[in-house]
Design a protein around this motif. Structure first.
Motif, PDB file in Angstrom:
ATOM      1  N   GLN A   2       0.804  -1.211   0.000  1.00 15.62           N
ATOM      2  CA  GLN A   2       0.000   0.000   0.000  1.00 15.62           C
ATOM      3  C   GLN A   2       0.844   1.271   0.000  1.00 15.62           C
ATOM      4  O   GLN A   2       0.532   2.228  -0.690  1.00 15.62           O
ATOM      5  N   ASN A   3       1.936   1.297   0.782  1.00 17.16           N
ATOM      6  CA  ASN A   3       2.751   2.501   0.893  1.00 17.16           C
ATOM      7  C   ASN A   3       4.218   2.120   0.802  1.00 17.16           C
ATOM      8  O   ASN A   3       4.801   1.662   1.783  1.00 17.16           O
ATOM      9  N   PRO A   4       4.843   2.288  -0.373  1.00 18.45           N
ATOM     10  CA  PRO A   4       6.232   1.865  -0.519  1.00 18.45           C
ATOM     11  C   PRO A   4       7.239   2.734   0.218  1.00 18.45           C
ATOM     12  O   PRO A   4       8.425   2.421   0.234  1.00 18.45           O
ATOM     13  N   GLN A   5       6.795   3.854   0.811  1.00 20.02           N
ATOM     14  CA  GLN A   5       7.642   4.680   1.672  1.00 20.02           C
ATOM     15  C   GLN A   5       8.658   5.547   0.935  1.00 20.02           C
ATOM     16  O   GLN A   5       9.416   6.261   1.566  1.00 20.02           O
ATOM     17  N   PHE A   6       8.708   5.476  -0.377  1.00 21.00           N
ATOM     18  CA  PHE A   6       9.666   6.322  -1.071  1.00 21.00           C
ATOM     19  C   PHE A   6       8.992   7.058  -2.227  1.00 21.00           C
ATOM     20  O   PHE A   6       7.941   6.661  -2.723  1.00 21.00           O
ATOM     21  N   ASP A   7       9.622   8.140  -2.638  1.00 18.50           N
ATOM     22  CA  ASP A   7       9.144   8.923  -3.775  1.00 18.50           C
ATOM     23  C   ASP A   7       9.623   8.298  -5.082  1.00 18.50           C
ATOM     24  O   ASP A   7       8.847   8.105  -6.011  1.00 18.50           O
ATOM     25  N   HIS A   8      10.914   8.000  -5.133  1.00 15.16           N
ATOM     26  CA  HIS A   8      11.419   7.296  -6.318  1.00 15.16           C
ATOM     27  C   HIS A   8      12.712   6.562  -6.022  1.00 15.16           C
ATOM     28  O   HIS A   8      13.448   6.887  -5.096  1.00 15.16           O
ATOM     29  N   LEU A   9      12.949   5.531  -6.831  1.00 16.80           N
ATOM     30  CA  LEU A   9      14.183   4.764  -6.809  1.00 16.80           C
ATOM     31  C   LEU A   9      15.108   5.296  -7.889  1.00 16.80           C
ATOM     32  O   LEU A   9      14.658   5.641  -8.992  1.00 16.80           O
ATOM     33  N   VAL A  10      16.405   5.338  -7.600  1.00 22.02           N
ATOM     34  CA  VAL A  10      17.388   5.732  -8.602  1.00 22.02           C
ATOM     35  C   VAL A  10      18.116   4.477  -9.073  1.00 22.02           C
ATOM     36  O   VAL A  10      18.947   3.906  -8.358  1.00 22.02           O
ATOM     37  N   HIS A  11      17.752   4.034 -10.271  1.00 20.37           N
ATOM     38  CA  HIS A  11      18.329   2.828 -10.874  1.00 20.37           C
ATOM     39  C   HIS A  11      19.330   3.283 -11.931  1.00 20.37           C
ATOM     40  O   HIS A  11      18.959   3.635 -13.060  1.00 20.37           O
ATOM     41  N   ALA A  12      20.609   3.318 -11.551  1.00 17.15           N
ATOM     42  CA  ALA A  12      21.650   3.800 -12.459  1.00 17.15           C
ATOM     43  C   ALA A  12      22.070   2.680 -13.403  1.00 17.15           C
ATOM     44  O   ALA A  12      22.291   1.537 -12.980  1.00 17.15           O
ATOM     45  N   VAL A  13      22.179   3.029 -14.683  1.00 16.65           N
ATOM     46  CA  VAL A  13      22.512   2.023 -15.704  1.00 16.65           C
ATOM     47  C   VAL A  13      23.501   2.625 -16.694  1.00 16.65           C
ATOM     48  O   VAL A  13      23.462   3.826 -16.981  1.00 16.65           O
ATOM     49  N   PRO A  14      24.389   1.803 -17.243  1.00 17.36           N
ATOM     50  CA  PRO A  14      25.331   2.337 -18.241  1.00 17.36           C
ATOM     51  C   PRO A  14      24.703   2.572 -19.604  1.00 17.36           C
ATOM     52  O   PRO A  14      25.225   3.358 -20.401  1.00 17.36           O
ATOM     53  N   ASP A  15      23.577   1.898 -19.885  1.00 18.32           N
ATOM     54  CA  ASP A  15      22.945   1.990 -21.210  1.00 18.32           C
ATOM     55  C   ASP A  15      21.433   2.115 -21.015  1.00 18.32           C
ATOM     56  O   ASP A  15      20.775   1.157 -20.609  1.00 18.32           O
ATOM     57  N   LEU A  16      20.895   3.274 -21.320  1.00 19.28           N
ATOM     58  CA  LEU A  16      19.472   3.534 -21.079  1.00 19.28           C
ATOM     59  C   LEU A  16      18.580   2.637 -21.925  1.00 19.28           C
ATOM     60  O   LEU A  16      17.600   2.069 -21.424  1.00 19.28           O
ATOM     61  N   GLN A  17      18.897   2.478 -23.196  1.00 16.57           N
ATOM     62  CA  GLN A  17      18.055   1.679 -24.075  1.00 16.57           C
ATOM     63  C   GLN A  17      18.031   0.220 -23.636  1.00 16.57           C
ATOM     64  O   GLN A  17      16.971  -0.421 -23.624  1.00 16.57           O
ATOM     65  N   ALA A  18      19.180  -0.321 -23.267  1.00 23.82           N
ATOM     66  CA  ALA A  18      19.242  -1.718 -22.832  1.00 23.82           C
ATOM     67  C   ALA A  18      18.428  -1.925 -21.562  1.00 23.82           C
ATOM     68  O   ALA A  18      17.728  -2.935 -21.414  1.00 23.82           O
ATOM     69  N   ALA A  19      18.497  -0.974 -20.639  1.00 23.76           N
ATOM     70  CA  ALA A  19      17.732  -1.090 -19.399  1.00 23.76           C
ATOM     71  C   ALA A  19      16.237  -1.000 -19.671  1.00 23.76           C
ATOM     72  O   ALA A  19      15.436  -1.750 -19.096  1.00 23.76           O
ATOM     73  N   ASN A  20      15.840  -0.082 -20.543  1.00 18.21           N
ATOM     74  CA  ASN A  20      14.432   0.039 -20.902  1.00 18.21           C
ATOM     75  C   ASN A  20      13.919  -1.229 -21.588  1.00 18.21           C
ATOM     76  O   ASN A  20      12.790  -1.677 -21.336  1.00 18.21           O
ATOM     77  N   ASP A  21      14.743  -1.809 -22.438  1.00 18.11           N
ATOM     78  CA  ASP A  21      14.349  -3.046 -23.118  1.00 18.11           C
ATOM     79  C   ASP A  21      14.165  -4.182 -22.113  1.00 18.11           C
ATOM     80  O   ASP A  21      13.236  -5.000 -22.237  1.00 18.11           O
ATOM     81  N   ALA A  22      15.040  -4.257 -21.115  1.00 16.97           N
ATOM     82  CA  ALA A  22      14.937  -5.303 -20.099  1.00 16.97           C
ATOM     83  C   ALA A  22      13.671  -5.139 -19.272  1.00 16.97           C
ATOM     84  O   ALA A  22      12.980  -6.126 -18.962  1.00 16.97           O
ATOM     85  N   LEU A  23      13.326  -3.919 -18.922  1.00 18.97           N
ATOM     86  CA  LEU A  23      12.099  -3.662 -18.179  1.00 18.97           C
ATOM     87  C   LEU A  23      10.870  -3.994 -19.029  1.00 18.97           C
ATOM     88  O   LEU A  23       9.897  -4.563 -18.530  1.00 18.97           O
TER      89      LEU A  23
END
Length: 218
Positions: A2-23
């Motif tokens: 119900q309440n994850p307690q955070f505003d946002h997670l910072v998921h740092a990645v070396p390649d934005l497109q590859a990370a988006n594709d994995a998600l």
């Protein structure tokens, strides 16, 4: 959850497109490109809503020649894989957080107000408060006041939720004490290394992010 307690997670990645594709493959949702940060950071991001007032920030180096990148962007580019390095908590009272953080023995670094215009034409304005602890680093959150902005979760692709979140550390008791002072109800487990573990769900699909919590200084 119900309440994850955070505003946002910072998921740092070396390649934005590859990370988006994995998600997209693992969760069935693709983060929306959010634009670039100021020149002194040299990064760009893509966002995925995790419900009202909560989102995932996929943070990557902005397109540029490696030697021209600021140090922070170079550090992100050098990551061998994606890493949840920190998380933010929203507040409308940064001075109160400042006082609680000092009471918890944390270092405090206020930031000036920032703003940027997203590729979708939305102006975001925010101010941050960064908390420092040599032992716990990015497992201690930073705080953000979104001022008069529309929250980024309102315009990011929706449908995913936080199913579970916890952190781990070889010395968990001190971190539990810090979380209690900051009024954060996030489980802290004993573990062989620092970690942030977050399970996201979208319908029947689940995607687990595991990070070091090494902090924004990388």
């Amino acid at each position: 959850m119900q309440n994850p307690q955070f505003d946002h997670l910072v998921h740092a990645v070396p390649d934005l497109q590859a990370a988006n594709d994995a998600l997209a493959a693992g969760l069935g949702l693709t983060p929306l490109y959010g634009g670039e940060h100021a020149a002194d950071y040299g990064t760009c991001n893509a966002l995925l809503s995790l419900g009202p007032g909560c989102y995932l920030e996929v943070l990557a180096p902005a397109p540029a020649a490696g030697a021209e990148r600021p140090p922070f962007a170079q550090s992100v580019a050098a990551l061998p894989e994606g890493d949840v390095i920190s998380f933010a908590v929203a507040t409308s009272d940064l001075p109160a957080v400042h006082s609680r953080a000092l009471a918890a023995g944390l270092g405090v670094r206020p930031s000036k107000a920032n703003s940027r215009v997203t590729p979708q034409g939305h102006t975001l304005r925010w101010q941050g408060l960064y908390l420092d602890h040599e032992l716990y680093r990015g497992l201690v959150p930073f705080y953000i006041d979104w001022m008069d902005s529309m929250h980024p979760s309102a315009t990011a692709p929706a449908g995913a939720v936080v199913q579970d979140v916890f952190v781990a550390h070889p010395q968990p008791e001190g971190l539990r004490t810090i979380y209690a002072v900051l009024d954060l109800d996030i489980p802290v487990h004993a573990g062989n290394r620092p970690a942030i573990v977050v399970t996201l769900a979208h319908g029947a699909q689940c995607y687990r992010l595991v990070g070091s919590g090494r902090g924004l200084g990388l």
